[in-house]
Design an enzyme around this catalytic site. Structure first.
Site, PDB file in Angstrom:
ATOM      1  N   GLY A  13       0.787  -1.232   0.000  1.00  0.00           N
ATOM      2  CA  GLY A  13       0.000   0.000   0.000  1.00  0.00           C
ATOM      3  C   GLY A  13       0.820   1.282   0.000  1.00  0.00           C
ATOM      4  CE1 TYR A 151      -7.538   2.836  10.989  1.00  0.00           C
ATOM      5  CE2 TYR A 151      -9.282   4.164  10.017  1.00  0.00           C
ATOM      6  CZ  TYR A 151      -7.974   3.705  10.011  1.00  0.00           C
ATOM      7  OH  TYR A 151      -7.098   4.145   9.034  1.00  0.00           O
ATOM      8  CE  LYS A 155      -4.738   5.386  11.104  1.00  0.00           C
ATOM      9  NZ  LYS A 155      -3.296   5.418  10.781  1.00  0.00           N
ATOM     10  N   PRO A 181      -5.604  10.712   4.882  1.00  0.00           N
ATOM     11  CG  PRO A 181      -4.223   9.133   3.884  1.00  0.00           C
ATOM     12  CD  PRO A 181      -4.574   9.712   5.221  1.00  0.00           C
ATOM     13  CB  VAL A 184      -5.854   4.947   0.155  1.00  0.00           C
ATOM     14  CG1 VAL A 184      -4.712   4.829  -0.848  1.00  0.00           C
ATOM     15  CG2 VAL A 184      -5.856   6.313   0.834  1.00  0.00           C
TER      16      VAL A 184
HETATM   17  P1  NDP Z   1      -1.973  -1.815   3.874  1.00  0.00           P
HETATM   18  O1  NDP Z   1      -2.728  -2.872   4.594  1.00  0.00           O
HETATM   19  O2  NDP Z   1      -1.761  -1.954   2.414  1.00  0.00           O
HETATM   20  O3  NDP Z   1      -0.543  -1.593   4.563  1.00  0.00           O
HETATM   21  C1  NDP Z   1      -0.381  -1.624   5.951  1.00  0.00           C
HETATM   22  C2  NDP Z   1       1.095  -1.712   6.281  1.00  0.00           C
HETATM   23  O4  NDP Z   1       1.252  -1.654   7.699  1.00  0.00           O
HETATM   24  C3  NDP Z   1       1.725  -3.015   5.799  1.00  0.00           C
HETATM   25  O5  NDP Z   1       2.969  -2.757   5.218  1.00  0.00           O
HETATM   26  C4  NDP Z   1       1.876  -3.808   7.077  1.00  0.00           C
HETATM   27  O6  NDP Z   1       3.047  -4.630   6.993  1.00  0.00           O
HETATM   28  C5  NDP Z   1       2.086  -2.717   8.115  1.00  0.00           C
HETATM   29  N1  NDP Z   1       1.703  -3.190   9.435  1.00  0.00           N
HETATM   30  C6  NDP Z   1       0.448  -3.509   9.868  1.00  0.00           C
HETATM   31  N2  NDP Z   1       0.490  -3.988  11.112  1.00  0.00           N
HETATM   32  C7  NDP Z   1       1.801  -3.973  11.489  1.00  0.00           C
HETATM   33  C8  NDP Z   1       2.482  -4.361  12.659  1.00  0.00           C
HETATM   34  N3  NDP Z   1       1.830  -4.877  13.723  1.00  0.00           N
HETATM   35  N4  NDP Z   1       3.828  -4.206  12.708  1.00  0.00           N
HETATM   36  C9  NDP Z   1       4.501  -3.725  11.644  1.00  0.00           C
HETATM   37  N5  NDP Z   1       3.913  -3.319  10.507  1.00  0.00           N
HETATM   38  C10 NDP Z   1       2.574  -3.459  10.425  1.00  0.00           C
HETATM   39  O7  NDP Z   1      -2.755  -0.458   4.182  1.00  0.00           O
HETATM   40  P2  NDP Z   1      -2.476   1.082   3.786  1.00  0.00           P
HETATM   41  O8  NDP Z   1      -1.278   1.215   2.961  1.00  0.00           O
HETATM   42  O9  NDP Z   1      -3.745   1.614   3.295  1.00  0.00           O
HETATM   43  O10 NDP Z   1      -2.245   1.677   5.251  1.00  0.00           O
HETATM   44  C11 NDP Z   1      -1.122   2.455   5.610  1.00  0.00           C
HETATM   45  C12 NDP Z   1      -1.561   3.513   6.606  1.00  0.00           C
HETATM   46  O11 NDP Z   1      -2.495   4.389   5.981  1.00  0.00           O
HETATM   47  C13 NDP Z   1      -2.253   2.956   7.848  1.00  0.00           C
HETATM   48  O12 NDP Z   1      -1.794   3.686   8.967  1.00  0.00           O
HETATM   49  C14 NDP Z   1      -3.736   3.255   7.588  1.00  0.00           C
HETATM   50  O13 NDP Z   1      -4.469   3.391   8.754  1.00  0.00           O
HETATM   51  C15 NDP Z   1      -3.605   4.568   6.840  1.00  0.00           C
HETATM   52  N6  NDP Z   1      -4.755   4.958   6.050  1.00  0.00           N
HETATM   53  C16 NDP Z   1      -5.241   4.119   5.071  1.00  0.00           C
HETATM   54  C17 NDP Z   1      -6.337   4.514   4.329  1.00  0.00           C
HETATM   55  C18 NDP Z   1      -6.971   3.639   3.299  1.00  0.00           C
HETATM   56  O14 NDP Z   1      -8.141   3.880   2.932  1.00  0.00           O
HETATM   57  N7  NDP Z   1      -6.277   2.635   2.770  1.00  0.00           N
HETATM   58  C19 NDP Z   1      -6.953   5.838   4.533  1.00  0.00           C
HETATM   59  C20 NDP Z   1      -6.374   6.602   5.603  1.00  0.00           C
HETATM   60  C21 NDP Z   1      -5.306   6.185   6.300  1.00  0.00           C
HETATM   61  P3  NDP Z   1       3.156  -6.144   7.487  1.00  0.00           P
HETATM   62  O15 NDP Z   1       1.791  -6.754   7.405  1.00  0.00           O
HETATM   63  O16 NDP Z   1       4.160  -6.761   6.546  1.00  0.00           O
HETATM   64  O17 NDP Z   1       3.685  -6.028   8.873  1.00  0.00           O
HETATM   65  C1  8X3 Z   2      -9.046   4.706   6.168  1.00  0.00           C
HETATM   66  C2  8X3 Z   2     -10.219   5.423   5.577  1.00  0.00           C
HETATM   67  O1  8X3 Z   2     -12.732   5.769   5.734  1.00  0.00           O
HETATM   68  O2  8X3 Z   2     -11.903   3.504   6.044  1.00  0.00           O
HETATM   69  O3  8X3 Z   2      -8.471   5.410   7.213  1.00  0.00           O
HETATM   70  O4  8X3 Z   2     -11.599   5.171   7.747  1.00  0.00           O
HETATM   71  S1  8X3 Z   2     -11.657   4.945   6.324  1.00  0.00           S
END
Ligand code: NDP
Ligand code: 8X3
Length: 249
Positions: A13, A151, A155, A181, A184
């Site tokens: 991601g 959640y 945040k 964001p 995403v």
């Molecule tokens: P993904 O699930 O694609 O990526 C999450 C990442 O976090 C992975 O690389 C995972 O790596 C790592 N991770 C999760 N848990 C752990 C842990 N316990 N220890 C170490 N690493 C961890 O999601 P996104 O890229 O979307 O999320 C990235 C950030 O963006 C998060 O903080 C999420 O809350 C935030 N976000 C996402 C949104 C969305 O709609 N997608 C919107 C707003 C914010 P691994 O599993 O290899 O450990």
């Molecule tokens: C990720 C976006 O809308 O699922 O932070 O909370 S939402």
């Protein structure tokens, strides 16, 4: 000398896209995540013009976080940029039926994990009186939506911690900012819904933000001149007006 960026959650991601873009822009990278095979693949792919160091640890494990950061060879210790990105949502349930393991996961990863990583890296930045910390919050840190309860709480905490960091690190010239964001399209919903096929429908019918969009914003933030700190950004897909208003086809 190339800048060094430390990116958590680099195995998928937003973190992975950020790693690729920063590598393209000449950053040496310390890439973190639990899935070692993904870290190795990324390391082989990106190594060459830039150096890549990988660290596999669970951000929930305070000891593992500190051991990982302490294990960095001398040439990797001057971290210029920290991207606190690791995190996820676990479940989407009303508070009255929420799952305690999900609550623990979200508070332990999104909040405490971010704090542990920051605690391990900030002393180097304060000693050098320079650095840039970017915390990945969420639109869920600015408003609460039905069933988002914990959640959203995690945040909101990220945003408050970001503001606290910016105040406390101000005397050291360290930049601190957050990107928040909306939707995403990453593995986020697969994690939230634990393999339930509903995850495949979340981004249907509209053009969601892509991980690359957020990576570009991160690069924009770190490439501003020394006197400019982008403190707080809320970014939605055009189709999204707030957490509950999404224009779908
Ligand atoms: P993904 O699930 O694609 O990526 C999450 C990442 O976090 C992975 O690389 C995972 O790596 C790592 N991770 C999760 N848990 C752990 C842990 N316990 N220890 C170490 N690493 C961890 O999601 P996104 O890229 O979307 O999320 C990235 C950030 O963006 C998060 O903080 C999420 O809350 C935030 N976000 C996402 C949104 C969305 O709609 N997608 C919107 C707003 C914010 P691994 O599993 O290899 O450990
Ligand atoms: C990720 C976006 O809308 O699922 O932070 O909370 S939402």
């Amino acid at each position: 000398m190339p800048q060094i960026a430390f990116v958590t959650g680099a195995t998928s991601g937003i973190g992975e896209a950020t790693a690729r873009l920063l590598a393209k822009n000449d950053y040496d990278l310390i890439l973190c995540g639990r899935r070692e095979e993904r870290l190795s693949r990324l390391k082989s792919e990106l190594s060459g013009a830039v150096r890549i160091h990988t660290l596999s640890f669970d951000v929930r494990d305070r000891k593992a976080v500190h051991e990982a950061v302490d294990s960095l060879p001398a040439e990797w210790q001057q971290i210029n940029v920290l991207v606190n990105n690791a995190g996820n949502a676990h479940g989407l349930d009303p508070i009255q039926t929420g799952n305690l393991d999900d609550w623990d996961a979200m508070m332990d990863i999104n909040v405490k994990g971010l704090l542990y990583v920051s605690k391990a890296i900030i002393p180097g930045m304060t000693a050098r009186q320079s650095g840039h910390i970017i915390n990945i919050g969420s639109s869920a840190g600015k408003e609460v939506y039905p069933n988002g309860n914990v959640y959203c709480g995690s945040k909101h905490a990220v945003l408050a911690i970001t503001e606290g960091m910016r105040i406390d690190l101000n005397p050291y010239g360290i930049k601190v900012g957050a990107i928040n964001p909306g939707l995403v399209e990453t593995e986020f919903s697969k994690v939230r819904f634990k393999g339930d096929p509903i995850a495949d429908t979340v981004y249907n019918g509209f053009h969601a933000l892509q991980a690359q969009d957020i990576a570009e914003i991160i690069y924009f933030m770190v490439s501003r001149p020394d006197h400019v700190n982008i403190a707080d950004l809320l970014v939605f897909p055009t189709a999204q007006a707030n957490s509950t208003t999404v224009k779908k086809n």
